[in-house]
Design a protein around this motif. Structure first.
Motif, short mmCIF file in Angstrom:
data_model
loop_
_atom_site.label_atom_id
_atom_site.label_comp_id
_atom_site.label_asym_id
_atom_site.label_seq_id
_atom_site.Cartn_x
_atom_site.Cartn_y
_atom_site.Cartn_z
N ARG A 1 -3.76 -1.75 1.07
CA ARG A 1 -3.81 -2.81 2.09
C ARG A 1 -2.40 -3.16 2.58
O ARG A 1 -2.19 -3.37 3.78
CB ARG A 1 -4.49 -4.04 1.51
CG ARG A 1 -4.59 -5.22 2.47
CD ARG A 1 -5.31 -6.40 1.83
NE ARG A 1 -5.22 -7.58 2.69
CZ ARG A 1 -4.79 -8.76 2.31
NH1 ARG A 1 -4.41 -8.97 1.05
NH2 ARG A 1 -4.75 -9.77 3.16
N ILE A 2 -1.45 -3.22 1.68
CA ILE A 2 -0.06 -3.45 2.08
C ILE A 2 0.38 -2.34 3.03
O ILE A 2 0.99 -2.60 4.08
CB ILE A 2 0.85 -3.50 0.84
CG1 ILE A 2 0.59 -4.79 0.04
CG2 ILE A 2 2.33 -3.40 1.23
CD1 ILE A 2 1.21 -4.81 -1.34
N GLY A 3 0.07 -1.09 2.69
CA GLY A 3 0.42 0.01 3.57
C GLY A 3 -0.23 -0.10 4.93
O GLY A 3 0.42 0.12 5.97
N ARG A 4 -1.52 -0.44 4.98
CA ARG A 4 -2.23 -0.54 6.26
C ARG A 4 -1.56 -1.54 7.19
O ARG A 4 -1.53 -1.35 8.40
CB ARG A 4 -3.70 -0.90 6.03
CG ARG A 4 -4.59 0.29 5.74
CD ARG A 4 -6.06 -0.11 5.72
NE ARG A 4 -6.45 -0.72 4.46
CZ ARG A 4 -6.97 -1.92 4.32
NH1 ARG A 4 -7.16 -2.69 5.38
NH2 ARG A 4 -7.31 -2.38 3.14
N ALA A 5 -1.02 -2.60 6.61
CA ALA A 5 -0.35 -3.60 7.43
C ALA A 5 0.90 -3.04 8.11
O ALA A 5 1.35 -3.57 9.12
CB ALA A 5 0.02 -4.81 6.57
N LEU A 6 1.45 -1.96 7.57
CA LEU A 6 2.71 -1.41 8.06
C LEU A 6 2.52 -0.24 9.02
O LEU A 6 3.50 0.39 9.45
CB LEU A 6 3.56 -0.95 6.88
CG LEU A 6 3.90 -2.01 5.84
CD1 LEU A 6 4.67 -1.38 4.69
CD2 LEU A 6 4.70 -3.15 6.46
N THR A 7 1.27 0.06 9.40
CA THR A 7 0.99 1.26 10.19
C THR A 7 1.79 1.32 11.48
O THR A 7 2.22 2.39 11.92
CB THR A 7 -0.52 1.34 10.50
OG1 THR A 7 -1.24 1.34 9.27
CG2 THR A 7 -0.86 2.59 11.27
#
Length: 261
Positions: A145-151
Motif C-alpha cells: 500500500r505504501i508503494g501504491r501511493a508512490l506510483t
C-alpha cells in the motif's frame, strides 16, 4: 516523460562494495541499462521506523557505516550523492494523500542498504538520493500500500529502488565460501518467489509467510523482504516482475533482483 520501472535489489553483505562477485558485476552494469533518473527514492531494509514510514530530507546525506567487523577500506568509503529533499517531500505528500501518516527526518543519511548498491550502479554519486523507511511490525500488504501511493513518481523521473535481500537468515552463516551452493530451503523459496512474481500473483505474495516454502527459515524477521513489496506496489497493480539477476552468496543470501514494469 516515460515511466521508469521500479526495482528490487538484494544488497547482500557490505563487502559487495569491495569484492568481486556476479551480483557486483550485475550492479555495475545496471545503472547504464536503466538510464539516468532525475532522483532516486531508496527503500532500505536498514532503516526501520515505528508506526509510520519515514522520509529523509537531508540535502547532504552522510554515508552511514552501519556494520562492524569489516576491513578498514569499507569504513573509509563515502558515497557523497546530494540529497533529494524535493523528491522526498513529494513522496511524503503522496503518502499523506493516500491516508498514510509519514514522518520527516532532516538528518538521516544513506545506510549501506542504499549506498553500497548505488555506488556500483551510479559511481559518480551525482544523482540526488532520498531514503524511505520500512515500518517495523507492518505486514507486506501495508508495504505494498505504501508503494501504491508512490506510483506517480515513476512518471516524474524518480527511480524507486527497494533494497533488501530475497533471502536473509544470517543465523545460518557458518563461514561458507562466497560461492558456496544454496541449500534446498534457499533455492525452493527463491523459485517460489520467482514464479509468483512473474505471474503477478499478489494474493500469494502478500501471504508468502504462510504459502512459500521455508519462508520463516529464510526470513526470521521480515525487514529485508519488505522493500520488495514497496517496489511492487509502486509499479502499479498490473505491473509484472522481470528477473534481472539471480545468484547466491555464502549459500544463504539469494541476490536476486527484479524490475517491475
Amino acid at each position: 516523460m516515460s515511466q521508469l520501472p521500479t526495482i528490487f535489489l538484494s544488497h547482500g553483505s557490505p563487502m559487495l562494495a569491495l569484492r568481486d562477485s556476479p551480483a557486483r558485476r550485475f550492479l555495475q552494469d545496471l545503472g547504464s541499462s536503466l538510464g539516468r533518473p532525475r532522483a532516486i527514492v531508496a527503500v532500505s531494509a536498514h532503516w526501520e521506523t515505528m508506526g509510520a514510514p519515514g522520509v529523509s530530507l537531508a540535502s547532504r546525506p552522510e554515508t552511514i557505516h552501519d556494520f562492524g567487523g569489516f576491513p578498514r577500506a569499507l569504513f573509509e568509503m563515502r558515497y557523497p550523492a546530494p540529497g533529494a529533499p524535493e523528491a522526498a517531500e513529494r513522496a511524503a505528500g503522496l503518502l499523506e494523500a493516500a491516508g498514510i501518516r509519514v514522518g520527516r527526518n532532516a538528518q538521516r543519511g544513506l545506510d549501506h542498504g542504499t549506498w553500497v548498491p548505488l555506488a556500483l550502479m551510479y559511481p559518480d554519486a551525482d544523482i540526488p538520493v532520498a531514503q524511505l523507511s520500512v515500518v517495523r511490525g507492518a505486514d507486506p500488504a501495508e508495504h505494498e500500500r505504501i508503494g501504491r501511493a508512490l506510483t506517480a513518481l515513476r512518471g516524474e523521473g524518480v527511480l524507486v529502488v527497494g533494497s533488501g535481500s530475497l533471502t536473509h537468515n544470517l543465523h545460518e552463516f557458518r563461514g561458507q565460501d562466497l560461492d558456496a551452493p544454496a541449500p534446498h530451503w534457499v533455492d525452493e523459496f527463491a523459485q517460489w518467489m520467482k514464479a509468483r512474481l512473474e505471474a503477478n500473483d499478489r494474493t500469494a505474495l502478500l501471504d508468502y509467510r504462510r504459502g512459500a516454502p521455508f519462508a520463516s527459515q529464510n526470513h526470521p524477521t521480515e525487514e529485508h523482504l519488505l522493500p520488495l513489496f514497496v517496489a511492487m506496489g509502486a509499479a502499479g497493480a498490473d505491473a509484472r516482475a522481470r528477473l534481472l539477476h539471480a545468484s547466491v552468496e555464502h549459500g544463504i543470501l539469494a541476490m536476486d533482483a527484479y524490475a517491475f514494469e
